[in-house]
Design an enzyme around this catalytic site. Structure first.
Site, PDB file in Angstrom:
ATOM      1  CB  SER A 155      -0.959  -0.061   1.186  1.00 41.38           C
ATOM      2  OG  SER A 155      -2.014   0.840   1.040  1.00 41.38           O
ATOM      3  CG  ASP A 180      -4.222  -4.726  -2.742  1.00 37.98           C
ATOM      4  OD1 ASP A 180      -4.521  -5.069  -3.897  1.00 37.98           O
ATOM      5  OD2 ASP A 180      -5.062  -4.471  -1.873  1.00 37.98           O
ATOM      6  CG  HIS A 363      -5.545  -2.849   1.478  1.00 37.78           C
ATOM      7  ND1 HIS A 363      -5.013  -2.687   0.216  1.00 37.78           N
ATOM      8  CD2 HIS A 363      -4.938  -1.921   2.273  1.00 37.78           C
ATOM      9  CE1 HIS A 363      -4.126  -1.701   0.238  1.00 37.78           C
ATOM     10  NE2 HIS A 363      -4.062  -1.220   1.479  1.00 37.78           N
TER      11      HIS A 363
END
Length: 395
Positions: A155, A180, A363
């Site tokens: 992220s 991600d 996530h």
């Protein structure tokens, strides 16, 4: 018009964990990385010592002190960068799994403003500052003895890994793995971030309370991962110290982890009106003389992510072009493929990077499916001849 499902998909790819459903079903796929996914869940905070060889506080010029966790001493260096609001301990289960598959050494860093790292300016979370931090920490730890390095970021950490590689803050870079985060999806999701942050509980009455919220909200679908990583995401409101300090200073926790005697962890987060404050609901249960009820302490988030909004666009703007321009072997690992932007689509078709999709996880991919992420990364390392596999690992 944007509907709720669109927002939900955006959140799944943003720099913050998704909201998730009230109850998260167990994953169908088996594996030791999903311990604690069935039966009664244990929300007792867990020490990092099972997963890492050591932790160190690295003092840089100017007095900034960065907390790092290390595992292994041979092979390429896997340098692990967590996402916004997380801490280095988000990589704990992954580190354990991947080090059993291939020869490697790992360092996970609490980035500025996160975890147990303390800097003179904890609010400067610009991409340039965060990327520069990574280079300075690596230089301080290794100097001229730095092994070949593979940057792996999740992220926000994936964005910072790209900036670190693109601007050459780490020498001897052999690989770059982004987990991600995609520029277009992340930029689209920024408008929903403040609303998402306001929807989270702002306080917890115990570390168990925080860990249970993490699992029930869908922030992580792996209870074992939440037990070790969530303390690094909150701080004690009385002392101001990160939750990891309370875990390590508690002789009761350490003693009972070693002996296998469970601590009471029967706390359920409940909403107190509109304040978002989690309360502890006690349940009747048979408590033996060996069970210990941990003291109730107030915790809040280690970092106020809402106050970092001015840096968000800088993390992600131009990310695809920078990623494609980086020369090392590259991989993009995603939880879904609903919004792969044009630059990345073309680059993937041209073979400029490897892409892997791991569906059926949230996530926090490295927490939800640490064993599968380790398999993918181990295969990537062996394929590019960056390391050798151990006897029990077969691609």
């Amino acid at each position: 018009k944007t509907n709720m499902s669109d927002i939900r998909r955006s959140l799944l790819k943003s720099n913050l964990p998704p909201m998730g459903p009230p109850g998260v079903p167990g994953m169908k796929r088996g594996g030791r990385g999903r311990a604690g996914m069935s039966g009664r869940k244990d929300y007792t905070p867990a020490s990092w010592k099972k997963y890492w060889d050591s932790s160190e506080d690295v003092t840089l010029e100017g007095g900034d002190v960065f907390r790092i966790y290390k595992r292994g001493s041979a092979g390429p260096l896997l340098l692990l960068l967590h996402g916004g609001g997380y801490s280095a301990l988000t990589w704990s289960l992954f580190a354990e799994n991947v080090s059993e598959m291939v020869e490697c050494q790992l360092i996970a860093i609490d980035q500025r403003g996160h975890g147990d790292t303390q800097t003179s300016d904890n609010v400067d979370l610009s991409a340039e500052t965060l990327a520069s931090d990574i280079g300075r920490v690596v230089d301080a730890v290794y100097g001229s003895q730095q092994p070949p390095c593979v940057l792996i970021g999740h992220s926000m950490g994936g964005a910072i890994a790209v900036h670190t590689a693109y601007y050459g803050y780490v020498a001897g870079l052999a690989g770059l793995v982004v987990i991600d985060v995609v520029e277009g999806t992340a930029m689209d999701a920024l408008s929903s971030m403040q609303s998402f942050l306001r929807g989270r509980p702002q306080n917890f009455n115990s570390l168990q309370n925080a860990i249970e919220w993490s699992v029930r909200s869908g922030q992580t679908r792996n209870t074992e991962a939440a037990r070790v990583s969530m303390p690094g995401q909150v701080k004690n409101t009385e002392t101001g110290s990160c939750g990891t300090a309370d875990v390590e200073s508690s002789a009761n926790i350490n003693q009972n982890q070693e002996s296998g005697v469970p601590l009471r962890a029967d706390v359920i987060p409940e909403e107190d009106g509109d304040s978002g404050t989690s309360q502890v609901a006690e349940h009747s249960s048979t408590q033996t003389s060996t069970e210990i009820k941990l003291p109730v302490k107030k915790y809040t988030w280690r970092i106020n992510l809402g106050e970092t909004e001015k840096f968000w666009s800088g993390w992600f703007q131009g990310l695809s072009a920078k990623f494609l321009a980086c020369s090392p072997a590259k991989m993009l690992l995603l939880a879904g493929i609903d919004r792969l932007d044009t630059d990345l689509t073309v680059g993937q078709m041209q073979g400029k990077f490897q892409m892997q999709v791991l569906p059926q996880c949230g996530h926090a991919v490295q927490e939800d499916t640490p064993d599968r992420v380790a398999e993918v990364l181990a295969t990537f390392l062996v394929r590019h001849r960056l390391t050798t596999n151990k006897a029990d690992f077969h691609q």
